[in-house]
Design an enzyme around this catalytic site. Structure first.
Site, PDB file in Angstrom:
ATOM      1  N   CYS A 122      -2.478   6.349  -8.838  1.00  0.00           N
ATOM      2  CA  CYS A 122      -2.823   6.297  -7.564  1.00  0.00           C
ATOM      3  C   CYS A 122      -3.064   4.534  -7.382  1.00  0.00           C
ATOM      4  CB  CYS A 122      -3.960   6.928  -7.023  1.00  0.00           C
ATOM      5  SG  CYS A 122      -4.304   6.872  -5.155  1.00  0.00           S
ATOM      6  N   CYS A 124      -5.335   3.480  -4.922  1.00  0.00           N
ATOM      7  CA  CYS A 124      -6.508   3.047  -4.092  1.00  0.00           C
ATOM      8  C   CYS A 124      -7.352   1.951  -4.757  1.00  0.00           C
ATOM      9  CB  CYS A 124      -7.273   4.221  -3.754  1.00  0.00           C
ATOM     10  SG  CYS A 124      -7.962   5.249  -5.034  1.00  0.00           S
ATOM     11  N   CYS A 132      -4.506   4.321  -0.235  1.00  0.00           N
ATOM     12  CA  CYS A 132      -3.598   4.674  -1.598  1.00  0.00           C
ATOM     13  C   CYS A 132      -2.198   4.230  -1.322  1.00  0.00           C
ATOM     14  CB  CYS A 132      -3.883   6.253  -1.500  1.00  0.00           C
ATOM     15  SG  CYS A 132      -5.394   7.004  -1.764  1.00  0.00           S
ATOM     16  N   LYS A 201      -5.299  18.510  -2.757  1.00  0.00           N
ATOM     17  CA  LYS A 201      -6.776  17.509  -2.894  1.00  0.00           C
ATOM     18  C   LYS A 201      -7.053  17.328  -1.257  1.00  0.00           C
ATOM     19  CE  LYS A 201      -7.960  12.692  -3.892  1.00  0.00           C
ATOM     20  NZ  LYS A 201      -7.487  11.466  -4.609  1.00  0.00           N
ATOM     21  N   ARG A 211     -16.199   6.795  -5.364  1.00  0.00           N
ATOM     22  CA  ARG A 211     -16.089   5.447  -4.648  1.00  0.00           C
ATOM     23  C   ARG A 211     -16.737   4.274  -5.051  1.00  0.00           C
ATOM     24  NH1 ARG A 211     -14.283   8.391   1.001  1.00  0.00           N
ATOM     25  NH2 ARG A 211     -12.299   9.434  -0.095  1.00  0.00           N
ATOM     26  N   GLU A 239       1.331  22.662   0.155  1.00  0.00           N
ATOM     27  CA  GLU A 239       1.597  21.683  -0.542  1.00  0.00           C
ATOM     28  C   GLU A 239       2.017  21.804  -2.224  1.00  0.00           C
ATOM     29  OE1 GLU A 239       1.375  18.416   0.004  1.00  0.00           O
ATOM     30  OE2 GLU A 239      -0.062  18.148   1.883  1.00  0.00           O
ATOM     31  N   LYS A 254      -8.586  19.710  -6.163  1.00  0.00           N
ATOM     32  CA  LYS A 254      -9.794  18.868  -6.240  1.00  0.00           C
ATOM     33  C   LYS A 254     -10.334  18.921  -4.670  1.00  0.00           C
ATOM     34  CE  LYS A 254     -10.779  14.010  -7.074  1.00  0.00           C
ATOM     35  NZ  LYS A 254     -10.318  12.940  -7.131  1.00  0.00           N
ATOM     36  N   TYR A 319     -17.461  15.379 -15.322  1.00  0.00           N
ATOM     37  CA  TYR A 319     -18.274  14.461 -16.119  1.00  0.00           C
ATOM     38  C   TYR A 319     -19.417  15.145 -16.846  1.00  0.00           C
ATOM     39  CZ  TYR A 319     -15.977  11.895 -12.204  1.00  0.00           C
ATOM     40  OH  TYR A 319     -15.061  11.166 -11.482  1.00  0.00           O
TER      41      TYR A 319
END
Length: 329
Positions: A122, A124, A132, A201, A211, A239, A254, A319
């Protein structure tokens, strides 16, 4: 037959019995740990909104990877924080870019060969405006130029594959990106490198802490013009179907926890390997409750992951990967 002949509690009364009748299983090898790579040496910068997560220089990332390998974790998902940014995000495909250097360093360490290295594909993190792809329009009316973004993503995917990525993972939600990347990688000699598409997503409030971690907050406007709205599940199926037709080898949903219905619907409709990303907001939300003593850390961590597996995910980007692997071990 009904109670008292049928007693469901018979199969729950001991730990051994519960283990024998368990339906859904979770192993460290089904977990993917995200890493945020940054310039420098010896850098381990805490991310304030994500306790226990850091921006890591490459040498520190190699140490983190060694811990993951020792825990039996399945792989790493790599994000990059470049030294400089521009309107196109050229750092994403630079041969000496931060992720490319990270991939080479990780691949050079023979002790890390058990880890699948996934490169987030990506722009971004690399664009000066935080979107993006290259923009058209200004201010709140700006939008990403979809078709101008495709060759840049394709170039990035080739660069990542060349640097050693085992999987490239487009996460931008541009139309046509999987086909553009597949064509470019095949032409460059990387026909064996799979594409894991973030095919479902959603534009989510749960991305907020990420972010900060990736320094990728849009400077103007937002991403709802290209990420899906949270109310739509039929659109998600379309999609995914399109990405499969374009050549996606694997799928990723996601966020995970707030979209378990999407994971389930995807699993029932498509046969490709399916992952789910337990995103930063899910992680931070649980940690906030842990810090206040509102939830049992170990039990809530595993329960959140079992819910994602039970919904149909084959693997989970989280995480909590290291924490969960220790608990499962």
């Amino acid at each position: 037959m009904h109670f008292p002949v049928t007693r469901m509690r018979r199969l729950r009364k001991t730990s051994a019995m519960r283990s024998l009748t368990q339906e859904t299983f979770l192993q460290p090898s089904q977990l993917i740990y995200p890493l945020f790579l940054c310039p420098g040496e010896g850098v381990r910068k805490p991310i304030s909104s994500m306790p226990g997560v850091f921006n890591l220089s490459i040498d520190e990332a190699v140490k983190e990877a060694a811990e993951c390998a020792a825990l039996g974790i399945g792989g790493l998902l790599l994000f990059g924080l470049p030294e400089s940014k521009d309107a196109e995000g050229s750092g994403a495909w630079a041969e000496d870019g931060i992720v490319q250097r990270g991939l080479r360093a990780l691949k050079a360490d023979a002790s890390l060969r058990s880890l699948v290295l996934i490169a987030d594909t990506c722009l971004c993190e690399y664009t000066s405006h935080g979107h993006c792809g290259p923009l058209e329009g200004e201010g709140v009316d700006c939008t990403v130029n979809n078709d101008a973004t495709l060759p840049l993503l394709a170039r990035t995917a080739v660069s990542q594959a060349r640097a050693g990525a085992d999987i490239v993972a487009p996460s931008d939600m541009m139309d046509g990106r999987v086909a553009a990347m597949r064509d470019a990688m095949d032409e460059a000699g990387f026909a064996e490198t799979p594409i894991m598409s973030y095919a479902a997503k959603f534009a989510s409030a749960f991305y907020g802490p990420f972010r900060e971690a990736a320094d990728s907050t849009p400077q103007a406007g937002d991403r709802r013009g290209y990420q899906m709205q949270s109310a739509n599940i039929r659109e998600a199926m379309r999609e995914i179907e399109l990405d499969v037709a374009e050549g996606a080898d694997m799928l990723l949903a996601k966020p995970a926890g707030p979209y378990l219905d999407v994971i389930r619907a995807t699993r029932e409709r498509f046969d490709l390997p399916l992952g789910a990303y337990q995103v930063s907001g899910e992680y931070s939300m649980l940690h906030a409750a842990f810090e206040r003593g509102w939830l049992d850390r170990d039990r809530a961590t595993l329960e959140s992951l079992f819910a994602i597996r039970r919904a149909g995910a084959d693997f989970i980007v989280t995480y909590f990967a290291k924490d969960a692997a220790k608990l499962l071990g």
